[in-house]
Each structure stands twice: as structure tokens, then as C-alpha cells.
Design an enzyme around this catalytic site. Sequence first.
Site, PDB file in Angstrom:
ATOM      1  N   ASP A  43      19.351   1.537   3.940  1.00  0.00           N
ATOM      2  CA  ASP A  43      20.342   0.585   3.422  1.00  0.00           C
ATOM      3  C   ASP A  43      21.670   1.272   3.145  1.00  0.00           C
ATOM      4  O   ASP A  43      22.744   0.722   3.418  1.00  0.00           O
ATOM      5  CB  ASP A  43      19.839  -0.065   2.133  1.00  0.00           C
ATOM      6  CG  ASP A  43      18.776  -1.119   2.399  1.00  0.00           C
ATOM      7  OD1 ASP A  43      18.613  -1.525   3.570  1.00  0.00           O
ATOM      8  OD2 ASP A  43      18.100  -1.534   1.432  1.00  0.00           O
ATOM      9  N   THR A 101       0.830  -1.222   0.000  1.00  0.00           N
ATOM     10  CA  THR A 101       0.000   0.000   0.000  1.00  0.00           C
ATOM     11  C   THR A 101       0.856   1.260   0.000  1.00  0.00           C
ATOM     12  O   THR A 101       0.344   2.342  -0.284  1.00  0.00           O
ATOM     13  CB  THR A 101      -0.893   0.044   1.256  1.00  0.00           C
ATOM     14  OG1 THR A 101      -0.035   0.115   2.407  1.00  0.00           O
ATOM     15  CG2 THR A 101      -1.777  -1.187   1.359  1.00  0.00           C
TER      16      THR A 101
END
Length: 209
Positions: free
Chosen positions: A203, A108
Site C-alpha cells: 500500500d 490464518t
Amino acid sequence: MSKLIVLNHPLINHKLTMIRDKDIQPKVFRETLEEITMLMAYEVTRDLPTEKHLVQTPLAPYEGEQLAGLDPAVIVILRAALGFLPAMLKLLPTAKTGHIGLARDHKTLRPVEYYCKLPGELGQREVILMDPMLATGYSAVAAVDFLKKAGAKKIRFMCLIAAPEGVAVMQEHHPDVDVYTAALDECLNEKGYIMPGIGDAGDRIFGTN
Ligand code: URA
């Protein structure tokens, strides 16, 4: 309507270009992000209220300024905004830190809260909410919702890179929150990443993927 402040500065642009490079190592990424944070903080804190403060120099009394009111609150949206925190706390060493954990539901693209710990007396503090990437804007909007529910009144939002889509969502939901960004990029891709962006900020900072 809130202001969008794009910090178009040669040093920030130079350093941001460095960390856009996919081959840069996390250590250098973190160090450069810290330098960018310091440069950004100069503008983000420009209108913090001050009060008169009298000191004695070795030669004479001097009436200068000091930050006024309760210590500011610096709020990080986990986890990527942790990359902003060391530099912000260096510049604002007495700031109170809050953490909001919002994970992105990859289907979503909406944020799901998993953690929230905020400083007290938020209503009397200048609040700097930080998240490196203003992408869809949903996380930033949800975080501002939390802060307002906890009483915050004076909130500014600081990010590294904003997408036009995210800025529009923020301005629609929280027109009282000014947005400071180092760069305004082109758009979001189909996965909700900012293009050209830096990829996943968490990351890049923490060396995961
Ligand atoms: N979050 C990120 O880390 N990067 C993006 O491009 C968008 C959201």
C-alpha cells in the site's frame, strides 16, 4: 544456523526513518526505497563470487575482477518486493528476475500461492530473494520452499524490516538462508503487522489501502 545481518548504517537508518512516516507520499516512498535498496545491495552482494578479468587500460594491461558464473537470480515476492526491483536491476543489470505471487490469508496469516515464474538453471545461480517485510516468516519460508524445489541451492533473503518472530521461523525452516535486513523491529501485532514497521508495504509503495 543462518546469519541475521542487520544493516545498521546511518544513511539507511535516516532513509528508513523517512519512509516510516505515514505522511510521506508514495512517490517519495518509492524513490527513498530505491535509494535504500542500493545501499543494502552493497552488503547483500558482498560475497558474490568473482573471477579474474584482464582489461587493457589506456596505459597498461590490468587484471581485475568480474562477477563469475551464471547471472544471479533476483526473485520478488509479489507485490511489495517490486519496490526493490528497479534498484536491484540497475546494480545487477544482467540478473534474471523471478516472480512469486503469495497472498496472505488474513485469517490464518498463511501464504497462498497464485503465481510462480522462475528463471532456469536456478541451481547454478546466486539467488537473492526479496520481500520488504519479514513478518510471520511464512511467506518467505514458502518462497524458499519453491526456490529449493526448482533447484536453487545458494539463496539469500533481503528485506527492509524484520520481526524477531519472522527471523526465528526462517532460521528454523531454512537455516542455510542468510537474512539481510535494514532494521529489526520489535514484534508483530495481532494482525501480523510488524510494529512499529511501516504498515502495509504494498500500500505504501503503490498508494493503495
Ligand atoms: N506485510 C506488510 O506489508 N507489513 C507488515 O507489517 C507485515 C507484513
